[in-house]
Design a protein around this motif. Sequence first.
Motif, PDB file in Angstrom:
ATOM      1  N   ARG A  94      19.438  41.626  63.827  1.00  0.00           N
ATOM      2  CA  ARG A  94      18.330  41.774  62.885  1.00  0.00           C
ATOM      3  C   ARG A  94      18.159  40.464  62.121  1.00  0.00           C
ATOM      4  N   ASN A  98      13.080  41.893  58.916  1.00  0.00           N
ATOM      5  CA  ASN A  98      13.363  43.140  59.628  1.00  0.00           C
ATOM      6  C   ASN A  98      12.851  43.140  61.056  1.00  0.00           C
ATOM      7  N   MET A  99      13.054  42.021  61.745  1.00  0.00           N
ATOM      8  CA  MET A  99      12.737  41.942  63.160  1.00  0.00           C
ATOM      9  C   MET A  99      14.017  41.713  63.932  1.00  0.00           C
ATOM     10  N   LEU A 100      13.922  41.751  65.239  1.00  0.00           N
ATOM     11  CA  LEU A 100      15.072  41.480  66.098  1.00  0.00           C
ATOM     12  C   LEU A 100      14.899  40.141  66.801  1.00  0.00           C
ATOM     13  N   THR A 101      15.986  39.370  66.773  1.00  0.00           N
ATOM     14  CA  THR A 101      16.057  38.148  67.587  1.00  0.00           C
ATOM     15  C   THR A 101      16.993  38.440  68.744  1.00  0.00           C
ATOM     16  N   PHE A 102      16.527  38.119  69.950  1.00  0.00           N
ATOM     17  CA  PHE A 102      17.281  38.442  71.157  1.00  0.00           C
ATOM     18  C   PHE A 102      17.988  37.218  71.716  1.00  0.00           C
ATOM     19  N   GLY A 104      19.500  35.272  75.251  1.00  0.00           N
ATOM     20  CA  GLY A 104      18.806  34.907  76.479  1.00  0.00           C
ATOM     21  C   GLY A 104      18.997  35.884  77.624  1.00  0.00           C
TER      22      GLY A 104
ATOM     23  N   TYR B  33       5.135  45.411  67.155  1.00  0.00           N
ATOM     24  CA  TYR B  33       5.525  44.042  67.472  1.00  0.00           C
ATOM     25  C   TYR B  33       4.955  43.637  68.827  1.00  0.00           C
ATOM     26  N   TYR B  35       6.196  40.823  71.820  1.00  0.00           N
ATOM     27  CA  TYR B  35       7.168  39.862  72.304  1.00  0.00           C
ATOM     28  C   TYR B  35       6.658  39.264  73.610  1.00  0.00           C
ATOM     29  N   LYS B  40      12.377  33.055  82.599  1.00  0.00           N
ATOM     30  CA  LYS B  40      13.841  33.059  82.525  1.00  0.00           C
ATOM     31  C   LYS B  40      14.359  34.241  81.726  1.00  0.00           C
ATOM     32  N   LYS B  41      13.474  35.201  81.467  1.00  0.00           N
ATOM     33  CA  LYS B  41      13.826  36.455  80.780  1.00  0.00           C
ATOM     34  C   LYS B  41      14.028  36.282  79.284  1.00  0.00           C
ATOM     35  N   PHE B  42      13.759  35.093  78.741  1.00  0.00           N
ATOM     36  CA  PHE B  42      13.948  34.891  77.311  1.00  0.00           C
ATOM     37  C   PHE B  42      12.851  35.610  76.536  1.00  0.00           C
ATOM     38  N   LEU B  43      13.253  36.373  75.523  1.00  0.00           N
ATOM     39  CA  LEU B  43      12.317  37.152  74.711  1.00  0.00           C
ATOM     40  C   LEU B  43      12.067  36.448  73.387  1.00  0.00           C
ATOM     41  N   SER B  48       4.821  40.558  64.080  1.00  0.00           N
ATOM     42  CA  SER B  48       5.284  41.821  63.542  1.00  0.00           C
ATOM     43  C   SER B  48       4.181  42.293  62.604  1.00  0.00           C
ATOM     44  N   LEU B  97      14.365  50.379  61.591  1.00  0.00           N
ATOM     45  CA  LEU B  97      15.022  49.454  62.509  1.00  0.00           C
ATOM     46  C   LEU B  97      16.522  49.682  62.522  1.00  0.00           C
ATOM     47  N   TYR B 102      14.140  49.261  68.179  1.00  0.00           N
ATOM     48  CA  TYR B 102      12.765  49.275  68.665  1.00  0.00           C
ATOM     49  C   TYR B 102      12.615  50.276  69.800  1.00  0.00           C
TER      50      TYR B 102
END
Lengths: 112, 113
Positions: A94, A98-102, A104, B33, B35, B40-43, B48, B97, B102
């Motif tokens: 988080r 309040n967002m998500l960082t992912f 790779g 949201y 995304y 390369k699958k990077f998100l 938001s 959240l 999500y």
Amino acid sequence: AQSVTQLDSQVPVFEEAPVELRCNYSSSVSVYLFWYVQYPNQGLQLLLKYLSGSTLVESINGFEAEFNKSQTSFHLRKPSVHISDTAEYFCAVRTAGNMLTFGGGTRLMVKP
Amino acid sequence: DTAVSQTPKYLVTQMGNDKSIKCEQNLGHDTMYWYKQDSKKFLKIMFSYNNKELIINETVPNRFSPKSPDKAHLNLHINSLELGDSAVYFCASSQDLANYGYTFGSGTRLTVV
């Protein structure tokens, strides 16, 4: 700033073998950590999460992850994988706002 | 019964065109949201939005704009499409959240030729 590093882009493993998918994070807000799974041509599905309390969290399909504050890690493990576990796995943290960082992503490839 | 639905699932278009991707959620969530997932699958978070606040990732070109006609919809408009816009775009929503994370749509694969 919040960030997530998944150290392995691909993890090949034989069926019924154990597996660990590694995730390290950095966060300046209260730590909420998530693992998501993405099967081919599908959206992401929540696998498990850590918010507080017990540092070991489990999913319904045999995965578990352990929150380690000192090592800033949240590695995902399964003692015995199945062919059906083949997928892309994403660790997320988080962020402020309040967002998500992912991370790779790690492609788990289970071989028969 | 689909919780978060996106249309279309596939979109092939020429450079320079303007296109939209629609997203609808029937979960009663407050926040939605967009995304972008690259080859390369990077998100990467793009936007938001809830009924009070739009948060934009500053790295997103202003050719991209979210439009929310109501709480259940967050559409993505893209002007003057470029080759580099080719990716899979995911819509997601959340209510709490912390407890639920999500809920994602199944994605829209955009190919710009």
